[in-house]
Design a protein around this motif. Structure first.
Motif, PDB file in Angstrom:
ATOM      1  N   VAL A  10       0.974  -0.944   0.064  1.00 15.37           N
ATOM      2  CA  VAL A  10       0.017  -0.105  -0.069  1.00 15.37           C
ATOM      3  C   VAL A  10       0.772   1.056  -0.061  1.00 15.37           C
ATOM      4  O   VAL A  10       0.411   2.480  -0.516  1.00 15.37           O
ATOM      5  CB  VAL A  10      -0.870  -0.460   1.435  1.00 15.37           C
ATOM      6  CG1 VAL A  10      -1.806   1.019   1.323  1.00 15.37           C
ATOM      7  CG2 VAL A  10      -1.507  -1.042   1.201  1.00 15.37           C
ATOM      8  N   VAL A  14      -0.515   5.523   1.099  1.00 13.84           N
ATOM      9  CA  VAL A  14      -1.407   5.522   2.073  1.00 13.84           C
ATOM     10  C   VAL A  14      -1.648   7.092   2.532  1.00 13.84           C
ATOM     11  O   VAL A  14      -3.450   7.872   2.670  1.00 13.84           O
ATOM     12  CB  VAL A  14      -2.323   4.355   2.343  1.00 13.84           C
ATOM     13  CG1 VAL A  14      -2.653   4.632   2.767  1.00 13.84           C
ATOM     14  CG2 VAL A  14      -1.658   3.062   1.394  1.00 13.84           C
ATOM     15  N   GLY A  64      -5.875   5.303   5.725  1.00 14.66           N
ATOM     16  CA  GLY A  64      -6.144   3.625   5.569  1.00 14.66           C
ATOM     17  C   GLY A  64      -7.451   3.250   6.106  1.00 14.66           C
ATOM     18  O   GLY A  64      -8.199   2.393   5.047  1.00 14.66           O
ATOM     19  N   LYS A  67      -8.857   5.044   2.538  1.00 13.63           N
ATOM     20  CA  LYS A  67      -9.013   4.176   1.762  1.00 13.63           C
ATOM     21  C   LYS A  67      -9.670   2.609   1.318  1.00 13.63           C
ATOM     22  O   LYS A  67     -10.053   1.831   0.561  1.00 13.63           O
ATOM     23  CB  LYS A  67      -7.610   3.949   1.549  1.00 13.63           C
ATOM     24  CG  LYS A  67      -6.917   2.593   0.175  1.00 13.63           C
ATOM     25  CD  LYS A  67      -5.588   2.101   0.484  1.00 13.63           C
ATOM     26  CE  LYS A  67      -5.043   1.491  -0.975  1.00 13.63           C
ATOM     27  NZ  LYS A  67      -5.576   1.828  -2.559  1.00 13.63           N
ATOM     28  N   ASP A 282       3.692   3.888   7.975  1.00 10.01           N
ATOM     29  CA  ASP A 282       2.777   3.671   7.189  1.00 10.01           C
ATOM     30  C   ASP A 282       1.726   3.138   7.969  1.00 10.01           C
ATOM     31  O   ASP A 282       0.937   2.260   7.460  1.00 10.01           O
ATOM     32  CB  ASP A 282       3.348   3.091   5.802  1.00 10.01           C
ATOM     33  CG  ASP A 282       2.064   2.652   5.077  1.00 10.01           C
ATOM     34  OD1 ASP A 282       1.101   3.596   5.367  1.00 10.01           O
ATOM     35  OD2 ASP A 282       1.662   1.951   4.413  1.00 10.01           O
ATOM     36  N   GLY A 284      -1.871   4.214   7.866  1.00 17.36           N
ATOM     37  CA  GLY A 284      -2.771   4.305   7.185  1.00 17.36           C
ATOM     38  C   GLY A 284      -2.238   2.537   5.946  1.00 17.36           C
ATOM     39  O   GLY A 284      -3.896   2.256   6.173  1.00 17.36           O
ATOM     40  N   GLY A 285      -1.335   1.974   5.774  1.00 16.40           N
ATOM     41  CA  GLY A 285      -1.234   0.827   5.453  1.00 16.40           C
ATOM     42  C   GLY A 285      -1.601   0.033   5.979  1.00 16.40           C
ATOM     43  O   GLY A 285      -2.255  -1.137   6.166  1.00 16.40           O
ATOM     44  N   TYR A 288      -4.922  -0.054   6.899  1.00 15.85           N
ATOM     45  CA  TYR A 288      -5.467  -1.186   5.255  1.00 15.85           C
ATOM     46  C   TYR A 288      -5.567  -2.701   4.866  1.00 15.85           C
ATOM     47  O   TYR A 288      -5.866  -3.216   4.735  1.00 15.85           O
ATOM     48  CB  TYR A 288      -4.738  -0.236   3.686  1.00 15.85           C
ATOM     49  CG  TYR A 288      -5.422  -0.929   3.013  1.00 15.85           C
ATOM     50  CD1 TYR A 288      -7.415  -0.664   2.021  1.00 15.85           C
ATOM     51  CD2 TYR A 288      -4.920  -2.172   2.738  1.00 15.85           C
ATOM     52  CE1 TYR A 288      -7.357  -1.098   0.535  1.00 15.85           C
ATOM     53  CE2 TYR A 288      -5.259  -2.839   0.753  1.00 15.85           C
ATOM     54  CZ  TYR A 288      -6.261  -2.287  -0.032  1.00 15.85           C
ATOM     55  OH  TYR A 288      -6.900  -1.866  -0.913  1.00 15.85           O
TER      56      TYR A 288
END
Length: 349
Positions: A10, A14, A64, A67, A282, A284-285, A288
């Motif tokens: 990701v 992200v 994340g 997304k 990350d 957010g990654g 996700y």
């Protein structure tokens, strides 16, 4: 327990999604009164200290969630912390999200550890995730990061950028997690240029004292380090880091951001010319990736390590001024290679 064999890349990007929409904070859910069943609900996140709008850690988690929502089209929720809350308050928050049918339910920050351990056992059909802590449980994914690796790269950049041979580090709270940021940064500086001095400071001893949520404390700390000659300051202080960046910009010295690419954040646009780079994490990654695993019917559990090899951490290069500093890019690229091939072992304390 198991680890992701090959994380969805990701990538750190992200964490830059949807940050402009987070500045107002608040508690939100888009499940409304549509009458949807529990099966209709998707990911929910419970924020750490500082909440949405910190332009850093929490906002990365929200990116994340955004997304995942956009890709899968399900309902989501994100819930703010309250001032002075207890573990019981956190436990009630997580349990409420699980009862409503959100899956996964993610606690953003190590402070959710005790609450998640208690709640996860009561809701075995829900996948829980916790960022920055390890919680045992058959239905819990512990999302942890090699912060020291990104911080090492930040130290390399600082050593190349300094003209005074003095750089600074501001940590939000004096705890083991933030020690990893400091250790990696100081090692990166010293490995790059042994004559560069690192001035380090923590804002508070406990999170309850506001170390992650007080820009005024960050600003004062940075001003003190600038008085000592620091011309590059790396902050790992959540919302307090905005004060560090403000002080650096006012003094026309470099700041190094953390967690998200702070150069590209709208709320910090007035200071961006003085944000050299950011040590990326990350979050957010990770949010996700866990959400996608649940959506795919193969929920991740156990300790999931996001490191430089899988782009779970890194260093941003958004500021074009980085390319103007002699040897910086080459030194960072060399350090990345050394870390990923194992020739550079980065300290965690």
């Amino acid at each position: 327990m198991r680890r992701i064999s090959k994380l969805t890349r990701v990538a750190v990007g992200v964490a830059s999604l949807a940050l402009a929409a987070t500045a107002c904070g608040g508690t939100s859910s888009d499940n409304g009164d549509s009458g949807g069943s529990k099966d209709d609900l998707g990911v929910a996140i419970a924020y750490d200290i500082g909440g949405k709008g910190d332009q850093s850690f929490n906002d990365a988690a929200f990116a994340g969630l955004t997304k995942a929502k956009d890709e899968f089209g399900f309902k989501t929720a994100d819930v703010e912390p309250t001032e002075g809350e207890t573990d019981a308050d956190k436990e009630q928050r997580l349990a409420s999200l699980a009862r409503q049918g959100y899956n996964p339910v993610i606690g953003v920050g190590f402070a959710y550890g005790p609450a998640m351990e208690a709640v996860a056992a009561k809701y075995p059909d829900t996948t829980f995730g916790i960022v920055d802590s390890v919680v045992e449980g058959e239905n819990v994914a512990s999302l942890v990061f090699a912060e020291e690796q990104a911080s090492y790269l930040a130290g390399v950049a600082a050593a190349k950028a300094t003209k005074s041979d003095t750089v600074g580090f501001v940590g939000g709270v004096d705890i083991p997690l933030i020690h990893k940021f400091q250790a990696g940064y100081e090692q990166g500086v010293k490995d790059t240029d042994a004559k560069v001095k690192v001035v380090s400071q923590y804002l508070t001893q406990t999170a309850e004292e506001g170390g992650f949520s007080s820009p005024d404390k960050g600003k004062a700390a940075a001003e003190g380090q600038i008085e000592k000659g620091a011309d590059v300051i790396y902050q790992a202080a959540g919302l307090s880091g905005q004060g560090v960046i403000e002080a650096a910009a006012k003094a026309k010295v470099w700041a190094i951001g953390v967690d998200s690419d702070q150069y590209n954040q709208e709320a910090l646009a007035g200071y961006k010319d003085f944000i050299l780079t950011s040590a990326l994490k990350d979050v957010g990654g990770a949010v996700y990736t866990l959400t996608k695993s649940v959506q795919d019917g193969k929920p991740l559990t156990g300790t999931q390590v996001f490191d430089l090899k899988v782009n779970g951490v890194g260093l941003s290069d958004s500021n074009p001024k980085m390319a103007e500093i002699p040897g910086l890019k080459e030194a960072v690229d060399e350090a990345k290679k050394g870390i990923t091939d194992g020739t550079i072992k980065v300290n965690t304390e």
